[in-house]
Design an enzyme around this catalytic site. Structure first.
Site, PDB file in Angstrom:
ATOM      1  N   LYS A 131     -11.713  -4.623  -1.912  1.00 31.32           N
ATOM      2  CA  LYS A 131     -12.646  -3.489  -1.845  1.00 31.32           C
ATOM      3  C   LYS A 131     -12.138  -2.328  -2.667  1.00 31.32           C
ATOM      4  O   LYS A 131     -12.902  -1.561  -3.228  1.00 31.32           O
ATOM      5  CB  LYS A 131     -12.762  -2.988  -0.406  1.00 31.32           C
ATOM      6  CG  LYS A 131     -13.341  -3.962   0.537  1.00 31.32           C
ATOM      7  CD  LYS A 131     -13.208  -3.453   1.960  1.00 31.32           C
ATOM      8  CE  LYS A 131     -13.086  -4.626   2.893  1.00 31.32           C
ATOM      9  NZ  LYS A 131     -13.152  -4.329   4.296  1.00 31.32           N
ATOM     10  N   LYS A 188      -5.973 -10.605  -5.407  1.00 34.02           N
ATOM     11  CA  LYS A 188      -7.080 -10.968  -4.519  1.00 34.02           C
ATOM     12  C   LYS A 188      -8.290 -10.067  -4.783  1.00 34.02           C
ATOM     13  O   LYS A 188      -8.132  -8.933  -5.261  1.00 34.02           O
ATOM     14  CB  LYS A 188      -6.647 -10.930  -3.060  1.00 34.02           C
ATOM     15  CG  LYS A 188      -6.398  -9.562  -2.523  1.00 34.02           C
ATOM     16  CD  LYS A 188      -6.167  -9.582  -1.016  1.00 34.02           C
ATOM     17  CE  LYS A 188      -6.013  -8.141  -0.573  1.00 34.02           C
ATOM     18  NZ  LYS A 188      -5.769  -7.931   0.814  1.00 34.02           N
ATOM     19  N   LYS A 232       0.833  -1.220   0.000  1.00 35.28           N
ATOM     20  CA  LYS A 232       0.000   0.000   0.000  1.00 35.28           C
ATOM     21  C   LYS A 232       0.860   1.260   0.000  1.00 35.28           C
ATOM     22  O   LYS A 232       0.507   2.271  -0.604  1.00 35.28           O
ATOM     23  CB  LYS A 232      -0.925   0.030   1.221  1.00 35.28           C
ATOM     24  CG  LYS A 232      -2.139  -0.859   1.086  1.00 35.28           C
ATOM     25  CD  LYS A 232      -3.156  -0.536   2.175  1.00 35.28           C
ATOM     26  CE  LYS A 232      -4.396  -1.391   2.080  1.00 35.28           C
ATOM     27  NZ  LYS A 232      -5.270  -1.233   3.239  1.00 35.28           N
TER      28      LYS A 232
HETATM   29  P1  TYM Z   1     -10.262  -6.058   5.929  1.00 36.41           P
HETATM   30  O1  TYM Z   1     -11.306  -5.102   6.325  1.00 36.41           O
HETATM   31  O2  TYM Z   1      -9.397  -5.719   4.755  1.00 36.41           O
HETATM   32  O3  TYM Z   1     -10.908  -7.463   5.610  1.00 36.41           O
HETATM   33  C1  TYM Z   1     -11.770  -8.130   6.539  1.00 36.41           C
HETATM   34  C2  TYM Z   1     -11.491  -9.625   6.508  1.00 36.41           C
HETATM   35  O4  TYM Z   1     -11.693 -10.139   5.171  1.00 36.41           O
HETATM   36  C3  TYM Z   1     -10.557 -10.897   4.769  1.00 36.41           C
HETATM   37  N1  TYM Z   1     -10.394 -10.743   3.311  1.00 36.41           N
HETATM   38  C4  TYM Z   1     -10.281 -11.778   2.453  1.00 36.41           C
HETATM   39  N2  TYM Z   1     -10.271 -13.108   2.645  1.00 36.41           N
HETATM   40  C5  TYM Z   1     -10.153 -13.889   1.543  1.00 36.41           C
HETATM   41  N3  TYM Z   1     -10.039 -13.404   0.273  1.00 36.41           N
HETATM   42  C6  TYM Z   1     -10.044 -12.079   0.040  1.00 36.41           C
HETATM   43  N4  TYM Z   1      -9.967 -11.603  -1.201  1.00 36.41           N
HETATM   44  C7  TYM Z   1     -10.155 -11.189   1.158  1.00 36.41           C
HETATM   45  N5  TYM Z   1     -10.206  -9.825   1.293  1.00 36.41           N
HETATM   46  C8  TYM Z   1     -10.340  -9.580   2.610  1.00 36.41           C
HETATM   47  C9  TYM Z   1      -9.391 -10.293   5.535  1.00 36.41           C
HETATM   48  O5  TYM Z   1      -8.318 -11.212   5.654  1.00 36.41           O
HETATM   49  C10 TYM Z   1     -10.026  -9.965   6.875  1.00 36.41           C
HETATM   50  O6  TYM Z   1     -10.014 -11.103   7.721  1.00 36.41           O
HETATM   51  N6  TYM Z   1      -6.592  -5.387   9.309  1.00 36.41           N
HETATM   52  C11 TYM Z   1      -7.893  -5.983   9.053  1.00 36.41           C
HETATM   53  C12 TYM Z   1      -8.941  -5.554  10.027  1.00 36.41           C
HETATM   54  C13 TYM Z   1      -8.581  -5.701  11.465  1.00 36.41           C
HETATM   55  C14 TYM Z   1      -8.530  -6.917  12.203  1.00 36.41           C
HETATM   56  C15 TYM Z   1      -8.197  -6.530  13.528  1.00 36.41           C
HETATM   57  C16 TYM Z   1      -8.712  -8.243  11.862  1.00 36.41           C
HETATM   58  C17 TYM Z   1      -8.301  -4.685  12.321  1.00 36.41           C
HETATM   59  N7  TYM Z   1      -8.079  -5.175  13.571  1.00 36.41           N
HETATM   60  C18 TYM Z   1      -8.042  -7.485  14.525  1.00 36.41           C
HETATM   61  C19 TYM Z   1      -8.551  -9.202  12.878  1.00 36.41           C
HETATM   62  C20 TYM Z   1      -8.224  -8.830  14.179  1.00 36.41           C
HETATM   63  C21 TYM Z   1      -8.388  -5.577   7.668  1.00 36.41           C
HETATM   64  O7  TYM Z   1      -8.031  -4.573   7.134  1.00 36.41           O
HETATM   65  O8  TYM Z   1      -9.342  -6.433   7.161  1.00 36.41           O
END
Ligand code: TYM
Length: 324
Positions: A191, A188, A107
């Site tokens: 969003k 992948k 990023k």
């Molecule tokens: P975020 O908001 O990008 O995504 C939320 C969850 O979706 C999963 N994910 C995917 N899994 C499979 N294939 C994909 N293409 C795909 N895109 C997204 C992500 O792995 C995630 O589990 N940093 C995290 C949010 C966060 C968090 C936390 C997670 C903040 N604090 C504490 C766990 C524990 C994030 O940006 O996820």
């Protein structure tokens, strides 16, 4: 029963990658917490009105999935312990280990004008998890490195200041941990991809879902079999269909092996629509009822705060801050 914590950024639109990689594995168990991580969204440029709208919409998705009780859904910024513990961990984290985070590297792309928050982000994520003494963190593959950092920080803290933190494990499913873009099946599903046809949203109507799957990019050829190297587009659709139907990738491939891509994609669309349709109905119903969302979030906030406050006090005590 293992307590779990997980989070999702409030983009408002939840796609099939989020659902298959993460949300599908979030269980509504007592003592588990699921968080709309609005503070994380501030690491990249944002619009305040969109942030407000999307935070509610994202919460509506989690509540529609039944995560509001007995597990809890809450908004990160409403529980101030997250930001506070994040600072303490920022003073224990090391520049080198944060600089190795692949998400920051992709990023930030070496630019000087990205926010300090983007660099420090995994420390806030570690604070999220460690506040709730959970054992498991159900996430997609892309978050694995951040959870390893969380474990390292917890172990470092415990050995220096005493056993305050529970050291959590990532829970990542074998199939579907990295759902790929429908337009470019080497990337992948994301969003931030501006092409709406690259992703299926949980709020997409049935006909839109069918069209996106029928036009998904696949390799040339006719035969349906699972080969993520040679046939990433077909492998991605097989994984999507398998996780949503509970039928193995091999069994689905056998059914469609010689039937051609058209018939295969039609079958995948049926499976996705059957899974997404009822979720969409519940999300839309909740979105029409904002007071129900706010009530659930208030109850989530109270429970989360009651759990996080004593843990943060124990941390402060351990590191030598005066607890009032
Ligand atoms: P975020 O908001 O990008 O995504 C939320 C969850 O979706 C999963 N994910 C995917 N899994 C499979 N294939 C994909 N293409 C795909 N895109 C997204 C992500 O792995 C995630 O589990 N940093 C995290 C949010 C966060 C968090 C936390 C997670 C903040 N604090 C504490 C766990 C524990 C994030 O940006 O996820």
């Amino acid at each position: 029963m293992a307590k779990a914590f997980s989070g999702i950024q409030p983009t408002g639109e939840i796609h099939l990658g989020n659902y298959i990689g993460a949300l599908r594995n979030w269980r509504p168990d007592e003592g588990s917490y699921y968080c709309v991580v609005d503070l994380h969204s501030m690491t990249m440029p944002w619009d305040p009105d969109e942030m407000r709208r999307n935070t509610r919409a994202t919460a509506a998705h989690l509540l529609a999935l039944g995560l509001g009780e007995p597990s809890r859904v809450f908004v990160q910024s409403q529980v101030p312990e997250h930001a506070e513990l994040s600072w303490i961990l920022t003073c224990l984290g090391r520049m080198g280990e944060l600089g190795r985070m692949t998400q920051f590297k992709s990023k930030g792309r070496g630019r000087q004008d990205v926010s300090v928050g983007l660099f420090a982000y995994p420390l806030l994520m570690a604070a999220d998890i460690l506040l709730y003494r959970v054992h498991e963190v159900p996430v997609g593959e892309d978050q694995k490195q951040h959870i390893e950092l969380t474990r390292d920080l917890a172990l470092r803290f415990n050995s220096r200041f005493g056993p305050v933190f529970t050291v959590p494990e990532p829970r990542i499913s074998e199939v579907g941990a990295r759902v790929l873009s429908l337009r470019n099946p080497t990337e992948k599903m994301s969003k931030s991809d501006p092409d709406p046809n690259s992703k299926i949203l949980l709020t997409d109507p049935d006909d839109v879902i069918r069209k996106k799957i029928m036009t998904a990019v696949t390799d040339s050829g006719r035969e349906v079999y699972y080969d993520p190297e040679q046939k990433p587009g077909i492998a991605n659709l097989l994984e999507i269909a398998s996780t949503l139907s509970g039928v193995s990738v091999e069994e689905i491939a056998t059914v469609y092996r010689d039937k051609g891509y058209g018939a295969f994609k039609g079958g995948v669309a049926d499976i996705v629509i059957a899974a997404v349709h009822p979720l969409r109905e519940r999300v839309l119903e909740l979105l029409g009822n904002p007071s129900e969302i706010d009530q659930a979030l208030e109850s989530g906030r109270e429970h989360a705060h009651a759990e996080a406050k004593p843990l943060l006090d124990a941390v402060k005590q351990a590191v030598g801050l005066l607890v009032p």
